[in-house]
Motif scaffolding. Structure first.
Motif, PDB file in Angstrom:
ATOM      1  N   GLU A   1       0.829  -1.207   0.000  1.00  0.00           N
ATOM      2  CA  GLU A   1       0.000   0.000   0.000  1.00  0.00           C
ATOM      3  C   GLU A   1       0.868   1.263   0.000  1.00  0.00           C
ATOM      4  OE1 GLU A   1      -0.474  -2.624   2.165  1.00  0.00           O
ATOM      5  OE2 GLU A   1      -2.139  -3.446   1.000  1.00  0.00           O
ATOM      6  N   GLN A   2       1.952   1.255   0.760  1.00  0.00           N
ATOM      7  CA  GLN A   2       2.858   2.398   0.779  1.00  0.00           C
ATOM      8  C   GLN A   2       3.562   2.559  -0.564  1.00  0.00           C
ATOM      9  OE1 GLN A   2       4.863   0.971   4.333  1.00  0.00           O
ATOM     10  NE2 GLN A   2       4.415   2.933   5.340  1.00  0.00           N
ATOM     11  N   LEU A   3       3.969   1.452  -1.184  1.00  0.00           N
ATOM     12  CA  LEU A   3       4.580   1.537  -2.516  1.00  0.00           C
ATOM     13  C   LEU A   3       3.614   2.138  -3.521  1.00  0.00           C
ATOM     14  CD1 LEU A   3       6.502  -1.832  -3.044  1.00  0.00           C
ATOM     15  CD2 LEU A   3       7.464   0.468  -3.021  1.00  0.00           C
ATOM     16  N   GLN A   4       2.368   1.692  -3.480  1.00  0.00           N
ATOM     17  CA  GLN A   4       1.379   2.200  -4.425  1.00  0.00           C
ATOM     18  C   GLN A   4       1.111   3.687  -4.207  1.00  0.00           C
ATOM     19  OE1 GLN A   4      -1.592  -0.758  -3.457  1.00  0.00           O
ATOM     20  NE2 GLN A   4      -1.245  -1.803  -5.414  1.00  0.00           N
ATOM     21  N   ARG A   5       1.148   4.123  -2.984  1.00  0.00           N
ATOM     22  CA  ARG A   5       0.828   5.517  -2.662  1.00  0.00           C
ATOM     23  C   ARG A   5       2.039   6.443  -2.799  1.00  0.00           C
ATOM     24  NH1 ARG A   5      -0.564   4.959   2.637  1.00  0.00           N
ATOM     25  NH2 ARG A   5       1.553   5.480   3.202  1.00  0.00           N
ATOM     26  N   ASP A   6       3.231   5.985  -2.375  1.00  0.00           N
ATOM     27  CA  ASP A   6       4.381   6.882  -2.231  1.00  0.00           C
ATOM     28  C   ASP A   6       5.620   6.463  -3.017  1.00  0.00           C
ATOM     29  OD1 ASP A   6       2.869   8.294  -0.313  1.00  0.00           O
ATOM     30  OD2 ASP A   6       3.565   6.959   1.285  1.00  0.00           O
ATOM     31  N   ALA A   7       5.452   5.701  -4.084  1.00  0.00           N
ATOM     32  CA  ALA A   7       6.614   5.161  -4.808  1.00  0.00           C
ATOM     33  C   ALA A   7       7.605   6.233  -5.235  1.00  0.00           C
ATOM     34  CB  ALA A   7       6.167   4.355  -6.014  1.00  0.00           C
ATOM     35  N   LEU A   8       7.107   7.334  -5.743  1.00  0.00           N
ATOM     36  CA  LEU A   8       8.007   8.382  -6.224  1.00  0.00           C
ATOM     37  C   LEU A   8       8.882   8.916  -5.095  1.00  0.00           C
ATOM     38  CD1 LEU A   8       8.795   9.836  -8.783  1.00  0.00           C
ATOM     39  CD2 LEU A   8       7.109  11.576  -8.235  1.00  0.00           C
ATOM     40  N   SER A   9       8.299   9.177  -3.951  1.00  0.00           N
ATOM     41  CA  SER A   9       9.107   9.705  -2.844  1.00  0.00           C
ATOM     42  C   SER A   9      10.016   8.634  -2.244  1.00  0.00           C
ATOM     43  CB  SER A   9       8.212  10.318  -1.764  1.00  0.00           C
ATOM     44  OG  SER A   9       7.391   9.342  -1.179  1.00  0.00           O
ATOM     45  N   ILE A  10       9.658   7.364  -2.384  1.00  0.00           N
ATOM     46  CA  ILE A  10      10.495   6.288  -1.868  1.00  0.00           C
ATOM     47  C   ILE A  10      11.729   6.089  -2.732  1.00  0.00           C
ATOM     48  CG2 ILE A  10      10.601   3.782  -1.492  1.00  0.00           C
ATOM     49  CD1 ILE A  10       7.587   3.986  -0.708  1.00  0.00           C
TER      50      ILE A  10
END
Length: 87
Positions: free
Chosen positions: A63-72
């Motif tokens: 869920e975090q990858l789907q939401r925040d991939a660019l910032s990760i």
């Protein structure tokens, strides 16, 4: 010796919403990999799916990858910046 043939049913889900034959095989292959695998939307670049190894390497949930991939992933020095990733 002939290789086993894959299912001809390419429908990912049945009418009742349960995974179909092709989805079950895909998920088994996907989850068995020791490599990080990311599935992206071709138009937006958004992560729509990732296996457990991708989450483990990234240190975040799907869920975090789907939401925040660019910032990760695009949070480093040039050329690994968000502006370059979007361009």
């Amino acid at each position: 010796m002939q290789a086993p043939s894959p299912s001809n049913d390419l429908t990912p889900f049945t009418r009742d919403g349960e995974p179909g034959p092709s989805d079950k095989g895909y998920r088994a292959f996907f989850d068995a990999s020791n490599d990080a695998i990311f599935i992206h939307d071709l138009e937006t670049g958004a992560i729509v799916d990732a296996n457990w190894r991708a989450c483990e390497y990234s240190g975040v949930t799907l869920e975090q990858l789907q939401r925040d991939a660019l910032s990760i992933f695009a949070n480093g020095p040039l050329p690994f910046t968000a502006d370059r990733a979007i361009a």
